[in-house]
Scaffold this active site. Structure first.
Site, PDB file in Angstrom:
ATOM      1  N   GLY D  12       0.887  -1.206   0.142  1.00 23.74           N
ATOM      2  CA  GLY D  12       0.000   0.223  -0.098  1.00 23.74           C
ATOM      3  C   GLY D  12       0.815   1.333   0.069  1.00 23.74           C
ATOM      4  O   GLY D  12       1.646   1.364   0.790  1.00 23.74           O
ATOM      5  N   VAL D  25      17.891   9.333  -4.101  1.00 22.73           N
ATOM      6  CA  VAL D  25      18.576   9.794  -5.282  1.00 22.73           C
ATOM      7  C   VAL D  25      19.682  10.868  -5.047  1.00 22.73           C
ATOM      8  O   VAL D  25      20.782  10.784  -5.480  1.00 22.73           O
ATOM      9  CB  VAL D  25      17.529  10.248  -6.302  1.00 22.73           C
ATOM     10  CG1 VAL D  25      18.064  10.583  -7.605  1.00 22.73           C
ATOM     11  CG2 VAL D  25      16.631   8.970  -6.710  1.00 22.73           C
ATOM     12  N   ARG D  73       1.159  -4.916  -4.477  1.00 24.82           N
ATOM     13  CA  ARG D  73       1.302  -6.001  -3.915  1.00 24.82           C
ATOM     14  C   ARG D  73       1.740  -7.102  -4.927  1.00 24.82           C
ATOM     15  O   ARG D  73       1.391  -6.992  -6.061  1.00 24.82           O
ATOM     16  CB  ARG D  73      -0.007  -6.588  -3.022  1.00 24.82           C
ATOM     17  CG  ARG D  73      -0.629  -5.513  -2.528  1.00 24.82           C
ATOM     18  CD  ARG D  73      -1.706  -5.868  -1.343  1.00 24.82           C
ATOM     19  NE  ARG D  73      -2.252  -4.781  -0.869  1.00 24.82           N
ATOM     20  CZ  ARG D  73      -1.885  -3.758   0.065  1.00 24.82           C
ATOM     21  NH1 ARG D  73      -0.663  -4.086   0.702  1.00 24.82           N
ATOM     22  NH2 ARG D  73      -2.543  -2.711   0.363  1.00 24.82           N
ATOM     23  N   GLY D 103       5.757  -1.692   4.009  1.00 26.77           N
ATOM     24  CA  GLY D 103       5.295  -2.019   5.292  1.00 26.77           C
ATOM     25  C   GLY D 103       5.679  -3.509   5.554  1.00 26.77           C
ATOM     26  O   GLY D 103       6.510  -3.898   5.249  1.00 26.77           O
ATOM     27  N   ASP D 104       4.919  -4.119   6.595  1.00 32.37           N
ATOM     28  CA  ASP D 104       5.158  -5.468   6.871  1.00 32.37           C
ATOM     29  C   ASP D 104       5.430  -6.456   5.795  1.00 32.37           C
ATOM     30  O   ASP D 104       6.499  -7.139   5.923  1.00 32.37           O
ATOM     31  CB  ASP D 104       3.967  -5.811   7.719  1.00 32.37           C
ATOM     32  CG  ASP D 104       4.244  -7.110   8.666  1.00 32.37           C
ATOM     33  OD1 ASP D 104       5.101  -6.991   9.384  1.00 32.37           O
ATOM     34  OD2 ASP D 104       3.449  -8.047   8.346  1.00 32.37           O
ATOM     35  N   THR D 127       4.496   2.809   5.582  1.00 29.41           N
ATOM     36  CA  THR D 127       3.116   2.676   5.379  1.00 29.41           C
ATOM     37  C   THR D 127       2.241   3.497   6.667  1.00 29.41           C
ATOM     38  O   THR D 127       2.835   4.248   7.107  1.00 29.41           O
ATOM     39  CB  THR D 127       2.999   1.256   6.273  1.00 29.41           C
ATOM     40  OG1 THR D 127       1.374   1.134   6.835  1.00 29.41           O
ATOM     41  CG2 THR D 127       3.862   1.122   7.768  1.00 29.41           C
ATOM     42  N   ASP D 129      -0.030   2.962   8.464  1.00 30.99           N
ATOM     43  CA  ASP D 129      -0.555   2.329   9.786  1.00 30.99           C
ATOM     44  C   ASP D 129       0.192   2.283  10.869  1.00 30.99           C
ATOM     45  O   ASP D 129      -0.225   2.251  12.123  1.00 30.99           O
ATOM     46  CB  ASP D 129      -0.841   0.778   9.297  1.00 30.99           C
ATOM     47  CG  ASP D 129      -1.804   0.633   7.929  1.00 30.99           C
ATOM     48  OD1 ASP D 129      -2.610   1.244   7.949  1.00 30.99           O
ATOM     49  OD2 ASP D 129      -1.454  -0.302   7.268  1.00 30.99           O
ATOM     50  N   ASP D 131       2.412   0.493  11.959  1.00 27.98           N
ATOM     51  CA  ASP D 131       2.374  -0.852  12.622  1.00 27.98           C
ATOM     52  C   ASP D 131       3.897  -1.542  12.681  1.00 27.98           C
ATOM     53  O   ASP D 131       3.877  -2.871  12.516  1.00 27.98           O
ATOM     54  CB  ASP D 131       1.180  -1.648  12.416  1.00 27.98           C
ATOM     55  CG  ASP D 131       1.208  -1.853  10.720  1.00 27.98           C
ATOM     56  OD1 ASP D 131       1.937  -1.389  10.137  1.00 27.98           O
ATOM     57  OD2 ASP D 131       0.419  -3.101  10.224  1.00 27.98           O
ATOM     58  N   ARG D 173      -4.965  -1.191   9.335  1.00 28.37           N
ATOM     59  CA  ARG D 173      -4.894  -2.542   9.080  1.00 28.37           C
ATOM     60  C   ARG D 173      -5.259  -3.353  10.460  1.00 28.37           C
ATOM     61  O   ARG D 173      -6.483  -3.431  10.911  1.00 28.37           O
ATOM     62  CB  ARG D 173      -3.405  -2.936   8.775  1.00 28.37           C
ATOM     63  CG  ARG D 173      -3.575  -3.784   7.427  1.00 28.37           C
ATOM     64  CD  ARG D 173      -2.251  -3.974   6.929  1.00 28.37           C
ATOM     65  NE  ARG D 173      -1.099  -4.088   7.723  1.00 28.37           N
ATOM     66  CZ  ARG D 173      -0.379  -5.317   7.865  1.00 28.37           C
ATOM     67  NH1 ARG D 173      -0.776  -6.308   7.266  1.00 28.37           N
ATOM     68  NH2 ARG D 173       0.394  -5.120   8.670  1.00 28.37           N
ATOM     69  N   GLY D 187     -11.228  15.023  19.656  1.00 29.50           N
ATOM     70  CA  GLY D 187     -12.173  14.935  20.579  1.00 29.50           C
ATOM     71  C   GLY D 187     -13.159  13.880  20.581  1.00 29.50           C
ATOM     72  O   GLY D 187     -14.490  14.098  20.963  1.00 29.50           O
ATOM     73  N   HIS D 258      -9.876   5.315   1.112  1.00 29.17           N
ATOM     74  CA  HIS D 258      -8.528   5.592   0.699  1.00 29.17           C
ATOM     75  C   HIS D 258      -8.167   7.053   0.715  1.00 29.17           C
ATOM     76  O   HIS D 258      -6.815   7.323   0.202  1.00 29.17           O
ATOM     77  CB  HIS D 258      -8.569   5.006  -0.807  1.00 29.17           C
ATOM     78  CG  HIS D 258      -8.529   3.694  -0.998  1.00 29.17           C
ATOM     79  ND1 HIS D 258      -9.553   2.928  -0.811  1.00 29.17           N
ATOM     80  CD2 HIS D 258      -7.637   2.838  -1.335  1.00 29.17           C
ATOM     81  CE1 HIS D 258      -9.263   1.569  -1.019  1.00 29.17           C
ATOM     82  NE2 HIS D 258      -7.962   1.545  -1.190  1.00 29.17           N
TER      83      HIS D 258
END
Lengths: 332, 332, 332, 332
Positions: D12, D25, D73, D103-104, D127, D129, D131, D173, D187, D258
């Site tokens: 992603g 670069v 992916r 990511g992961d 990512t 997320d 995570d 995720r 809030g 998205h």
């Protein structure tokens, strides 16, 4: 003699309703009129929830979305009893004129009030949908278009990165003003709206899109479909399913939803609301009644509520054609 | 037969010039015309710096400020030699029509070209200042107003926190379109612009502002003055000095400057640019020449370059009056 | 027993001061404490302008720039008499603890209060300049960096269109945190700040920039100089003049100014302010006194006011070096 | 000797991936290394779709969301055959080191590469997320939080106008970093995330929310529920249905989707990406291998890919507790 003006906001809220309220309050002050607000749309009229408008910090409101007078839909206004009760409240407070800021349904309510109340009633076009005739643009429309455009600009980034197809559903109730303005502003590869689509065309539309997608794929790009709400049979999810079934094409779906209603109004909306707010007080002083104040071709115009409610306002056919020309790039 | 269209952007750049370029390129593609771009305004024509427009990623450009064709002012176009050289380049490349996107000076250059070149020339109104007649709004104006409004919204926060007087100078060259639109959108307590001020009124204007400030102070608020550039004798710093000398009043000064030129265009500008870009190609195919394509009261209109250049476009007197009414709140 | 907490905002306002106030009020409510606000910084303490904080619509404040308690600088706090009077007001209202949200000068005021008042005093770091040790980031810094970055992004558009040199002056009082963060975020070709420049280097700095500009010109690009305020001898105008004199190079000048103080706070600032606001009440209940509550490496930390005031917080040398490496691209 | 570095973006996409690419670069240029990009994540490695990075206009990329190298992916990387083919491409181009931004899953792919390729591999945490352990913040996280916060600010306007309950689903995720940061920044009256909810608590959670809503109603306010995706049994629609069934409470539902992935990166992300991009090249030159470069407590740190992948990164319990305290206002 005119002494006391009442104002309320009704129906789905739209950005710059507050700017309209502010202009009304400042104009009342200028003309040495009192101004009373009613909360929660017509409910506040029925339940007598009122406020002296001169207590508000109306200047801060100019920048803010939503409405400081709150809004609501009101079932009770569909009954004669409700309407009578609303009129009683107006009498109780010695209101000399009523201004309602809202959309189609709200203006219908105002017409009902007029049946049972002798004083002047004035409507202002407050809705993000721009589906009111008598004005080129409604208060809140430009902001909704801007918010949706910025949101789709972000979606375009990720669509480009993944060379992916996106369906983005935008608001508009039963008209395509938002869909077309946003679709053109974001360079959408397809716009599906009331003006260029009927439910029975669903199957051929899917085929057309798939053809465009096929071409776009060969040029390694994203493909963005802007869809007007309340249009596609079965909704946006059904469109996504059709693309998958008929074309083995995977698409992502975003329903922009309520972010389109809120946010600080863009200057275009603030200025329109300010101008119409000022004009609504002048209209009252000029003896106008039973009209909506709008702006057509740069000029403030009063249109009979009757005509506003019964005249559809289509998206310019020029726009629809122009978009079609652009699409040819992808579709032919 | 029409085969090859040239396009360039000239003078101060404005947001959505890229959207206009994109619409021109897509329309050329639709009508099977070639499209050549020239870089750096008229300089690119004089020095023959050109590019095949079909190579650009024009879709990404839709969202972007600035101009992918670069822009510049061009002294050489003020000489007959320069103009002749520009025309030679047009002949060398077999250009059949020339579209120039820019402001007042750029359209004058186009008129000069027309003296020495027989093919059609079309202008598009690209300037943030909105000082071109023949169109209600110029490409980039709405974005500049939005950027300035958001900037002043931020200034209002700190002005409120400190209950302070701010002078904010906005762009507009020699017209008050930006000043008035931004001033009303931000609820400025004073707007000083070409339409409501002449240099000899400076002293009485300062007195008027000080009176407003005095009133505002008693209500614990901020006081915001929006000033059009190129107007106040001695500039914004002189205004600040006068407030200090005549009223012992300390004010803060912000000159918004070039932030007003850039940024991703708002949808209103993207759509105007797209519509006018499409229309410019249709105008060429319809045999139009020596005109600027603009939009008046919702309709695309061609106006003779001569008339565009020689007709001033004042801010609506209605706006000026309306603002005066609002100000009464503070000034009477 | 702790019963009543007072809070005020002091010095230059910064975004998310309101978020800190909100967190303090909600935490007081949670711990069943009363909360009193004083207006206009220390002036409100001296003149006894107070308000019961539980009356505010603190939730709306979370999104808003500025400060609902107003702010001000206060000359009277530099005299013992002023400080004594402030302490008298605290005693008069039976205040059990005082929280001050502000920058360097505001924390010095708090130290003075502590000389004459026995109850706990707590500082929160509220300034856009990020020039307070004892915390990695101050409340408002992230928003100021974001606002300046977006403004310079817009300037970049027009700078690219004209392939032009821009000098942009950013805030920061006497430190380069804003200059470096903004300069790196916008890919500035040169950052001139306290960490990499002293006044006697002015001449060689101009030469270095001109060398970079020369190289940049050959690659047809813009050149952006981010300059920290209060640094260049003679100010930004003098830098512009030097570039013109030493290199016949024309540059445009933008002083971003007060737009950097206002605006709706970014989430990073809202969350920092919320966390520190909660922590300030817990600190009081834990018996802390004479400290500033900040966040270092992800952990809430109390630092003696004495140490906060006397310890400089330089921009990380790592950042300065990293930037230098990037610049090599242009300068070597 | 190190001569040629390869880079790709995978999984992603997240804002500021382009800023990381740019820094890589520029750093390659500084250290006189060549830099090759591969398109579409690992697919470009498998299918040998490459580009010389020095041809890009990397400076413009700094401001842009998405990734100029495209992302995807890649199922093929789950097979040994795919991995072998990727390694063959690396050998074919004489790549000396590979940097993967993702990511992961992307880092797992890098570990696989390492099984079959002897040269250094470096991961960068890209990512939205957040995570990934080994870094306090991932590239893109701050932008996603900002986008979601601004969207919910708009929803708050309309929620306040209608005094309505909203459920807003945010990305993340399988972690609550976005939910908590956004929930506190806006809030939110309730945050439902992995850290404070398990599926079997659904029924009692609904009861708790209804209690809060009841209290909120009495104070005439809106009620905002921020829900982490992939959490509630049956999804956000099921939560909405439960509120309706158990409490006769009507709520509106927004799935932000998205829009959280795209958009111009906030300065925090641009700067993190720039710093980590520079550090990744230095890590290669220092002989690092099989690590992810992150930033912990202000310091650039290399963590073994193995550890990054196998160590969860929970939301700080401090945050969860702090939020609970705030909620007490509504829930007790």
């Amino acid at each position: 003699m005119m002494k006391k003006v009442a104002v309320l906001t009704s129906g789905g809220d739209s950005p710059a309703m507050n700017a309209a309220i502010r202009a009304i309050v400042l104009s009342c002050h200028y003309h040495q009129l009192q101004c009373t607000g009613f909360y929660h749309g017509y409910n506040g009229l029925i339940n007598d929830q009122h406020v002296d408008m001169h207590q508000f910090d109306i200047n801060s409101a100019l920048q803010q979305g939503g409405t400081i007078l709150k809004s609501a839909r009101c079932q009770a206004m569909l009954t004669e009893e409700g309407v009578m009760q609303a009129c009683n409240t107006l009498r109780k407070h010695d209101i000399d004129a009523l201004i309602v800021i809202g959309g189609d349904g709200s203006l219908k309510g105002l017409k009902e009030i007029k049946q049972h109340w002798e004083k002047p009633v004035i409507g202002l076009p407050g809705t993000i949908d721009n589906d009111l005739s008598g004005t080129d643009s409604t208060i809140g429309f430009a902001t909704a278009v801007t918010t949706a455009t910025h949101a789709i600009d972000k979606i375009r980034d990720t669509a480009n990165a993944f060379e992916r197809i996106f369906i983005v559903e935008v608001m508009g109730r039963h008209s395509g003003h938002i869909a077309f303005n946003v679709g053109i502003a974001t360079g959408a590869e397809a716009i599906i709206s009331f003006e260029n689509f009927t439910p029975d065309q669903a199957s051929s539309k899917v085929a057309e899109i798939l053809k465009g997608v096929e071409k776009q794929k060969r040029t390694h790009g994203s493909f963005l479909i802007v869809l007007a709400e309340n249009l596609w049979p079965g909704g946006a999810h059904a469109l996504k399913a059709s693309l998958s079934e008929q074309g083995q094409v995977d698409s992502a779906l975003c329903i922009l939803g309520h972010i389109q209603r809120g946010g600080s109004p863009v200057p275009e909306d603030r200025n329109l609301a300010t101008e119409l707010g000022i004009a609504s007080i002048e209209a009252i002083l000029d003896g106008q009644d039973n009209v909506m104040i709008g702006k057509l071709s740069g000029t403030v115009v009063a249109t009979a509520l009757e005509d506003v409610i019964n005249t559809p306002k289509p998206v310019s056919s020029h726009w629809v054609k122009a978009h079609q020309r652009q699409l040819t790039h992808y579709l032919k």
